[in-house]
Scaffold this active site. Structure first.
Site, PDB file in Angstrom:
ATOM      1  N   GLU A   3       0.854  -1.183   0.000  1.00 13.61           N
ATOM      2  CA  GLU A   3       0.000   0.000   0.000  1.00 13.61           C
ATOM      3  C   GLU A   3       0.891   1.235   0.000  1.00 13.61           C
ATOM      4  O   GLU A   3       2.107   1.120  -0.159  1.00 13.61           O
ATOM      5  CB  GLU A   3      -0.911  -0.036   1.229  1.00 13.61           C
ATOM      6  CG  GLU A   3      -1.740  -1.318   1.278  1.00 13.61           C
ATOM      7  CD  GLU A   3      -2.636  -1.410   2.492  1.00 13.61           C
ATOM      8  OE1 GLU A   3      -3.124  -0.367   2.957  1.00 13.61           O
ATOM      9  OE2 GLU A   3      -2.843  -2.536   2.970  1.00 13.61           O
ATOM     10  N   LYS A  54      -0.491   3.937  -5.513  1.00 12.33           N
ATOM     11  CA  LYS A  54       0.393   2.794  -5.279  1.00 12.33           C
ATOM     12  C   LYS A  54       1.293   2.549  -6.476  1.00 12.33           C
ATOM     13  O   LYS A  54       1.879   1.477  -6.610  1.00 12.33           O
ATOM     14  CB  LYS A  54      -0.442   1.547  -4.980  1.00 12.33           C
ATOM     15  CG  LYS A  54      -1.353   1.707  -3.763  1.00 12.33           C
ATOM     16  CD  LYS A  54      -2.309   0.558  -3.618  1.00 12.33           C
ATOM     17  CE  LYS A  54      -3.363   0.857  -2.555  1.00 12.33           C
ATOM     18  NZ  LYS A  54      -4.425  -0.159  -2.512  1.00 12.33           N
TER      19      LYS A  54
END
Length: 284
Positions: A3, A54
């Site tokens: 993440e 991301k």
DNA sequence: CTATCTGTTCTGAC
DNA sequence: TGTCAGAACAGATA
């Protein structure tokens, strides 16, 4: 996938290591892992490494970019003679020789060093995009949590568009906020003391303030600790992952909560969701 | 062995 | 439109 904090950790590591290096060769071991023409990267200098949501973005000369999405199991591993820097979710092959059977792309620089893109499940990809194409992809994401556009007011107004959506699904929607995934989502809602099942229309201004602060706090803590890695992983050079020691609910089903309650697990939108019934309130 | 799980996101059906 | 299951893939775990 990693993440935001994990991707940011990778970005920082790569920035120290491959900036100003010139790409000498690109070998694509798995065709589906590379989208575009890899030869456009050859001979180009690495200008900088950036992150959006991301995505890891390696900026090259001539308005070209190598854009990586690591999805669930992607890794970027840099190797030169004296050190190894790994980024992405770990697996035992970190200790193995590279390339190995999970290596999908190999970048070689003019100084002989290598950057390996490994990806067990093959969900991840690298795209060779020019600036305009990159901009288009970036525009599909919501604001970065650490940008000035990300405010309590923004959250509250965005929620009006999806009143029935559960707060968990709302926070994980990349078009609303960029970079939050399953781990940090559950951890942020735990910190905000709000049940993940709560419909966003039920949140008052003071609740959004809690969510806002919790998201920034948990992401900041994640970055500070170099991201989250699996518990059995022993890092080669100590660069990655201490955040798992700070997780309060993620993958802790059945374990006691600090409040004396017990961590439970349920499914929301097909994703495992961890929470403490006692600490977190379902707003009505 | 079988069933179900996994840190993601895109697509197509309703 | 919004929502949802399923798919892309290769394991690990119960």
């Amino acid at each position: 996938m990693p993440e935001l904090p994990e991707v940011e950790t990778i970005r920082r590591g790569l920035d120290e290591r491959i900036k100003d290096k010139r790409i000498a060769n690109v070998v694509v071991e798995n065709k589906k892992s590379f989208i575009g023409d890899p030869s456009l990267a050859i001979g180009k200098n690495v200008l900088s490494i950036e992150r959006r949501a991301k995505l890891v973005i390696v900026r090259l000369e001539n308005e070209q970019n190598l854009v990586f999405h690591l999805k669930m199991t992607g890794q970027l591993i840099f190797i030169d003679r004296s050190s190894r820097f790994a980024g992405g979710h770990p697996s035992h092959d970190w200790h193995a020789k590279l390339p190995n059977k999970y290596t999908r792309i190999i970048f070689t620089f003019h100084d002989g060093t290598n950057l390996y893109f490994n990806d067990l499940r093959k969900f991840g990809w690298c795209k060779l995009l020019n600036d305009a194409e990159l901009k288009k992809i970036e525009s599909t994401y919501g604001p970065e949590p650490f940008s000035p556009e990300f405010t309590v007011k923004y959250l509250q107004e965005a929620a009006i568009r999806f009143p029935n959506r559960k707060i968990k699904q709302f926070l994980m929607d990349q078009s609303i906020i960029a970079g939050i995934g399953n781990i940090y989502n559950d951890e942020a809602l735990y910190a905000a003391k709000i049940m993940p099942t709560t419909a966003v229309s039920k949140l008052k201004h003071s609740d959004w303030e809690k969510v806002y602060k919790a998201v920034l706090n948990i992401l900041t803590l994640g970055i500070k600790n170099g991201g989250t890695t699996d518990s059995d992983f022993v890092n080669v050079d100590g660069k990655i992952g201490g955040m798992q020691n700070f997780l309060k609910v993620y993958r802790k089903t059945g374990e006691p909560c600090e409040c004396g309650g017990e961590i439970e697990k349920m499914k929301i939108g097909g994703r495992g969701t961890y929470f403490c019934q006692k600490c977190q309130k379902e707003l009505k």
